[in-house]
Design an enzyme around this catalytic site. Structure first.
Site: not given
Ligand code: SAH
Length: 272
Positions: A119
């Site tokens: 993000s």
């Molecule tokens: N906080 C992260 C942002 C990652 S983007 C960072 O600092 O990099 C969002 C993430 O949410 C992705 O990796 C995606 O795979 C995950 N995601 C989506 N649906 C999800 C779920 N039901 N449970 C766990 N993770 C999920």
């Protein structure tokens, strides 16, 4: 949770978590990245992972980019000093590929593999500040993050919380986060591979929950895992998304406010 012994982030009891964080940050104080005494300059470790003159020069550039990022966050309205300190201390470049290091402190999302993104720094800071608003500098208690991705936001959260549990549904990203976080030795952070929409019933209730991916609605199971007075922040929507902040007021009562537009990858069910 993580199998004992395998985890790079050993379990610590709730009571000792705060102490462990302070010990960890004290151990890693200024060194290559920090400017001594500066609230913003405290780094975890040497910046680039390289040694020698080239590594030191690269480290200095990354450090000054990180300071500039924190100043920009302040200009954009993030005022929570603890959040700014955390954003100034976590080496975001270590969560992206080497080729992306020059962009690591720009206020943009970047690819992390598996079609997911880390993000924007502003979004990370804004969401955590929203969870903490009105807490008068007190740490968040037990926090759940849904969507570990590369682990960056979990690392930032760990600096302003007593303990953090982060769940990721894509195994390759769960492993990536584990690798990225290993070197930072954050004692109060636990990673879990699974579907975060189910929450972590065995660990609940949580003081705060942060969802890093957008669903059409906030899963009810997560609202039920908030303690009374606890808060949840999440992007909601598909093409048009809004950041929503929900507070649990009682056993069967929640209040939601809409904060602003945002853009996140989709929240999905199940694991991959
Ligand atoms: N906080 C992260 C942002 C990652 S983007 C960072 O600092 O990099 C969002 C993430 O949410 C992705 O990796 C995606 O795979 C995950 N995601 C989506 N649906 C999800 C779920 N039901 N449970 C766990 N993770 C999920």
């Amino acid at each position: 949770m993580n199998g004992k012994g395998r985890s790079p982030l050993p379990h610590i009891s709730r009571a000792s978590a705060g102490r462990a964080v302070r010990a960890a940050s004290a151990r890693h104080l200024p060194r290559a990245e920090g400017s001594a005494g500066s609230a913003r300059g405290q780094g975890f470790m040497s910046a680039g992972g390289r040694t020698g003159k080239e590594g030191r020069e690269q480290g200095a550039v990354l450090e000054s980019s990180r300071r500039a990022m924190v100043e920009k966050l302040q200009e954009m309205g993030v005022q929570d000093a603890a959040v700014l300190r955390a954003m100034g201390s976590v080496p975001r470049h270590r969560f992206v590929e080497g080729a992306l290091h020059p962009q690591a402190y720009a206020d943009i999302s970047l690819p992390i593999g598996a079609q997911q993104t880390i993000s924007r720094p502003y979004t990370v800071a804004r969401m955590i500040a929203a969870l903490r608003a009105g807490r008068e500098g007190k740490k968040l208690g037990k926090v759940l993050e849904v969507g570990t991705g590369c682990g960056y936001q979990a690392a930032v959260l760990s600096q302003v919380s007593v303990e953090v549990y982060s769940v990721e549904r894509i195994q390759s990203l769960h492993e990536l986060a584990r690798t990225n976080l290993r070197a930072l030795r954050i004692a109060n952070l636990r990673l879990q591979y699974g579907d975060g929409t189910q929450g972590l019933p065995d660990v609940a209730p949580f003081d705060a929950i942060i969802i890093a991916a957008a669903g059409l609605a906030v899963p009810k199971s997560l609202l039920l895992q908030l303690e009374t007075g606890g808060r949840l922040v999440a992007p909601v929507g598909s093409t048009q998304q809004m950041l929503q902040l929900t507070e649990r007021l009682g056993a069967d009562e929640w209040r939601t406010v809409t904060l602003e537009n945002c853009h996140f990858v989709p929240l999905r069910q199940g694991v991959a």
